[in-house]
Design an enzyme around this catalytic site. Structure first.
Site, PDB file in Angstrom:
ATOM      1  N   VAL C  77       0.863  -1.174   0.000  1.00 25.72           N
ATOM      2  CA  VAL C  77       0.000   0.000   0.000  1.00 25.72           C
ATOM      3  C   VAL C  77       0.908   1.235   0.000  1.00 25.72           C
ATOM      4  O   VAL C  77       1.816   1.335   0.828  1.00 25.72           O
ATOM      5  CB  VAL C  77      -0.894   0.001   1.263  1.00 25.72           C
ATOM      6  N   CYS C  78       0.674   2.150  -0.915  1.00 26.44           N
ATOM      7  CA  CYS C  78       1.512   3.354  -1.017  1.00 26.44           C
ATOM      8  C   CYS C  78       1.351   4.219   0.227  1.00 26.44           C
ATOM      9  O   CYS C  78       0.234   4.573   0.608  1.00 26.44           O
ATOM     10  CB  CYS C  78       1.143   4.165  -2.239  1.00 26.44           C
ATOM     11  N   VAL C  79       2.467   4.589   0.838  1.00 23.80           N
ATOM     12  CA  VAL C  79       2.418   5.327   2.097  1.00 23.80           C
ATOM     13  C   VAL C  79       1.792   6.717   1.942  1.00 23.80           C
ATOM     14  O   VAL C  79       0.933   7.115   2.754  1.00 23.80           O
ATOM     15  CB  VAL C  79       3.816   5.409   2.775  1.00 23.80           C
ATOM     16  N   ALA C  82      -1.832   6.311   1.392  1.00 24.11           N
ATOM     17  CA  ALA C  82      -2.441   5.743   2.592  1.00 24.11           C
ATOM     18  C   ALA C  82      -2.617   6.802   3.677  1.00 24.11           C
ATOM     19  O   ALA C  82      -3.639   6.850   4.356  1.00 24.11           O
ATOM     20  CB  ALA C  82      -1.585   4.587   3.116  1.00 24.11           C
TER      21      ALA C  82
END
Lengths: 135, 102, 130
Positions: C77-79, C82
């Protein structure tokens, strides 16, 4: 990860109405650190991303259009804009941000990053890519 | 190089199909899936454009998405091929890259 | 063949997550390898374990978690995406002083570089989005 691939970021969405344009630009900036052969294409409503004179103060979100001007410093200097997309929207290259880069192979001469290409030319450029990231 | 283009929008909602047909090279493959499957149907105002593209491109439509939407194979433009997810994967393998017209 | 997958939309609103799941399953069945699934934009919403759809509906989050466990798939999941959308793991909870976390099993939060790396390392990158 020594191999260098031809990456193209294809932008087809307008800014602000949705977040895709901004988050796509974040990918391009991060991706620049990976020293791949990078180019960008602006097609359809994507051309609105690089329209001059954006001012978001009255809608209260971040104006990210100045970031496109930094792309040259990230060695992202192959920016293709489809001629047909511009024409369909009544735009010319003069309506777009003046994106420049310094050519290290030519005594750091300042050059235009934007190249307006026909759909036929862009089709050929797309064929040469190895990874296409679309936003 | 050969490219698989994927289109997931109805041509009456967005112009992804039209843009793809303008920018896809001859010999490329195109897969219509999700709402893109509506672009594969006979008799619509985009059918002529799709028929013309079939002369130099291969067009596929994802069967599971067709079925879900009640689009019967008999409604498809002649020359469009139906694939399942296994076929979708095979198309990505047969071509050098995938260009998603999202 | 080695595949990288990018998912740009959240579950339920858009078919993209389900399409990506079906594609990944078919690729695994055909003996291919999934190098990584990268969740970007609203796609990060695939990674919250608080998702509770009705029993007769598909549980997309669980489907990813089960797939990850069974086939050892890297779900990233892309930080940045996110943080905007409130998807939090233990590390992010601590760093940003949040009172809890919601990451689903099998998912991890990491940077955008993971997407570029997936593009470099995979033989095919397939994007599912709007």
């Amino acid at each position: 990860m020594s191999d260098i691939k031809k990456f193209m970021y294809v932008n087809r969405k307008a800014p602000y109405g949705t977040i895709y344009a901004w988050e796509s630009l974040e990918v391009v900036l991060i991706g620049a650190a990976f020293e791949q052969e990078v180019s960008m294409a602006f097609v359809d409503d994507g051309v609105y991303q690089i329209l001059k004179g954006q001012d978001t103060t009255e809608i209260g979100v971040k104006n990210f259009s100045p970031t496109y001007s930094a792309l040259g410093d990230y060695d992202v200097n192959k920016i293709y804009v489809e001629k047909e997309s511009l024409e369909e929207r009544g735009l010319t290259v003069d309506d777009l941000l003046d994106l420049k880069y310094e050519d290290e192979d030519d005594d750091w001469a300042e050059k235009d990053s934007i190249k307006v290409v026909t759909s036929k030319e862009l089709a050929e450029i797309l064929e040469q890519q190895e990874v296409v990231l679309s936003f | 190089m050969s490219t698989l283009h994927t289109i997931n929008k109805s041509p009456f909602d967005r112009a992804s199909l039209q843009s793809c047909l303008r920018l896809a090279a001859d010999g490329n493959a195109i897969l219509l899936f999700e709402d893109g499957v509506y672009g594969a149907m006979k008799g619509s105002t985009v059918a002529e454009l799709v028929e013309k593209a079939l002369s130099n491109k291969t067009i596929y439509v994802l069967g599971p998405d067709m079925k879900a939407r009640g689009v019967d194979e008999s409604k498809l433009i002649d020359g469009i091929k139906v694939v399942d997810y296994k076929g979708f994967v095979e198309l990505t393998v047969e071509n050098d890259k995938v260009n998603a017209w999202v | 063949m080695k595949f990288g997958i990018q998912v740009n939309e959240g579950p339920y609103t858009h078919e993209a997550s389900v399409s990506a799941l079906n594609f990944v399953k078919a690729a695994l069945e055909a003996g291919h390898e999934i190098f990584r699934v990268f969740f970007y934009h609203d796609g990060v919403n695939n990674g919250t374990r608080y998702t509770t759809p009705p029993q007769d509906d598909i549980n997309i989050v669980n489907a990813w978690s089960e797939l990850a466990e069974k086939h050892n798939i890297d779900l990233v999941v892309c930080v940045a995406a996110a943080q905007r959308r409130g998807i939090v793991d233990e590390g992010e909870q601590e760093r940003n002083g949040k009172d809890g976390n919601n990451i689903a099993p099998g998912f991890r939060i990491s940077g955008l570089g993971q997407l570029i790396e997936a593009g470099i390392q995979s033989e095919r990158l397939v994007v599912f989005g709007d």
